[in-house]
Design an enzyme around this catalytic site. Structure first.
Site, short mmCIF file in Angstrom:
data_model
loop_
_atom_site.label_atom_id
_atom_site.label_comp_id
_atom_site.label_asym_id
_atom_site.label_seq_id
_atom_site.Cartn_x
_atom_site.Cartn_y
_atom_site.Cartn_z
NE ARG B 27 0.04 1.29 3.49
CZ ARG B 27 0.72 2.10 3.54
NH1 ARG B 27 1.97 1.85 3.69
NH2 ARG B 27 0.24 3.22 4.02
N GLY B 28 0.21 2.52 -0.27
CA GLY B 28 0.92 3.56 -0.74
C GLY B 28 1.29 3.67 -1.95
CB ALA B 29 0.49 6.43 -4.24
NE ARG B 70 -6.61 0.57 -2.79
CZ ARG B 70 -5.89 1.13 -1.84
NH1 ARG B 70 -4.83 0.38 -1.37
NH2 ARG B 70 -6.08 2.24 -1.21
CG ASP B 218 -3.91 7.60 -2.47
OD1 ASP B 218 -3.51 6.53 -2.67
OD2 ASP B 218 -3.83 8.25 -1.37
CG ASN B 228 -3.42 11.57 1.41
OD1 ASN B 228 -3.06 10.46 0.90
ND2 ASN B 228 -2.97 11.84 2.68
#
Lengths: 332, 332
Positions: B27-29, B70, B218, B228
């Site tokens: 996770r995390g862009a 996603r 994001d 975000n």
């Protein structure tokens, strides 16, 4: 143990009552006041003294003890002071007679709380129209009072009258009173209630899902600042930003003209484990982490559209309107 | 499994990679972008086709598949499009040769991410002075990138240079990335980090404990609106109210000039159980309760003091400054 188990706790001693308040088994300012009144009656029953003076001395020790169970809720000391007045006004009677009068007084405090909540509910409902959405925080509900609740009283009265209100309940971290209590009691009552995390309230407001924010309060200061469960002032700031009215529901017993402003209210810090250890029964934060965990915050008067009491709706400027209200109704 | 257990996940197929993104194991862009690049390489390895045309057709099926893991993270499609360019530019080569070049391209994306984070960290640190407090939300940290993180990169560089920063990390409901990841990684790195519930950030700001808010994002829209993690726009509104600068950290890969504004970003709703069932392994909300659970929110451009990229600090008016930035650096 809500929302999974409902258990009734029978309390027979002042120590049990103290623990119930300290451990949040009784919570919500009005319910704490009623509980404290019965608690000091239980304490009086335990006093062995034969003379009035010895009885009063023991009474005052018990009063200080129960009063120390929570720092912020003004109703606690309000109810204890009212019970003390009952003792002082009957100094000619025997301790046994006084104790019997204290039970009557505690019953009166209980009955008045229900009447107060119903009146608050009527004033609150006058601010809504059919089909409105209302956002609420923590549990200013029936479970925080004898019946109806304060900020939730309009929802119960609205339901009786077919208003079809839509309630959005913040879960209310860290102890989740919104998820466990408010969502529970309104859902069980058959209302249209939606649960969200506290940090989702901004999107609820932005999407136009709510037309008002209704919150309870633990104390109203003389200038209109109010103390309530942590997270409340974020709702006040968001409501201001989105142009949504923000209403604080306060029985007269929560108004303290001896507290000049919000800055003079002492905010208790609660244990780190409330934040770090509530999930899975294993820690959800690294071992040894520092935690900031204030129990309350202050919603400043400039953020509050109106304060709703059993004696009417109070609007800014609060320094004037609260003085008038307190003179009209003889608030301490 | 943080903060209690650290486990490394070895991924060998595109299906495993898809699941890792969908289930938030990656996770995390920025990390999602790097993972997607390796994912499409893994997919290419699995393609049996001998001809370029058949290879390209299979590649595009895999690209669509991974891209669907996603909805909101633009880095996912950014990395996949860059990998597609690598395929298209080598149409004269064999599938095996192209697959080898794809691995080199994925490695390049990985290495560039570290360089990008370090540059972002330098620009971010220029906004702070020694001893400053900074509030952050979610995990724009090393665990969301290859190294350093985006909004946390200034903390790592500040630590190297003895800035003695004090970090306040929001726990970030419902999935607690702030408690489990940010508090974990900064605490393990030896920084001064304090954890609080999201609804306590207002008091952190009010008490003057922080001089800035640093958040990741994001996606940045062409007008400067940013998407975000849910809860971010509440921090933006609070920061505005308290007069604290609110900085969004965005690698260039998060800027999408094809998204005109925040309103055009689709926000995924995630399962109710994330909100209701994370504690004690028993439900903490009544059975059957309706839940509102948006994964992201939009921080509107009027709330953002500056956007920090690896190519510099971008300030309002964003419609102009982002166009200039994107022309200078040839953003899509």
């Amino acid at each position: 143990l809500l929302p999974n188990r409902l258990e009734r706790l029978e309390i027979n001693t002042q120590k049990e009552l103290y623990d119930a308040i300290y451990k949040l088994r009784v919570r919500g300012a009005p319910a704490i006041g009623v509980a404290a009144a019965y608690g000091i009656y239980l304490a009086a029953r335990e006093i062995k003294s034969e003379t009035y003076e010895a009885f009063l001395e023991q009474f005052r020790l018990a009063k200080d003890y129960i009063n120390s169970a929570r720092l912020t809720a003004i109703n606690l000391s309000w109810a204890l002071t009212r019970m003390e007045r009952c003792v002082l006004q009957n100094s000619g009677k025997t301790p046994a007679e006084i104790t019997a009068l204290m039970l009557k007084e505690a019953n009166a405090i209980r009955d008045e709380d229900e009447v107060v909540c119903r009146k608050i509910g009527e004033y609150g409902l006058s601010l809504l129209k059919e089909g409105d959405g209302v956002l609420t925080h923590c549990n200013p509900g029936a479970l925080a009072t004898v019946r109806y609740g304060t900020a939730t009283a309009p929802f119960y009265l609205g339901q009786e009258r077919g208003y079809n209100l839509r309630i959005y309940a913040n879960e209310t971290r860290p102890l989740l009173q919104g998820a466990r209590l408010t969502a529970y009691e309104l859902h069980v009552a058959g209302m249209d209630v939606t649960l969200q995390c506290d940090n989702m309230a901004s999107v609820v407001m932005e999407e136009g899902l709510v037309q008002a924010v209704f919150v309870g309060c633990d104390r109203v200061a003389a200038n209109g600042d109010t103390a309530n469960k942590i997270g409340t002032n974020t709702m006040a700031i968001l409501a201001k930003y989105y142009g949504i009215p923000f209403y604080v529901f306060a029985p007269m017993s929560s108004i303290d003209m001896n507290t000049p402003c919000g800055k003079s209210i002492k905010i208790e810090q609660r244990p780190a484990s409330e934040v770090t250890d509530m999930w899975y029964q294993i820690p959800m934060a690294p071992n040894g982490i520092k935690v900031f965990n204030p129990a309350f915050d202050i919603s400043y008067k400039s953020l509050i559209t109106a304060i709703i009491t059993e004696n009417g709706i109070v609007r800014p400027p609060y320094a004037d309107s609260l003085v008038k209200l307190s003179l009209d109704f003889n608030v301490r």
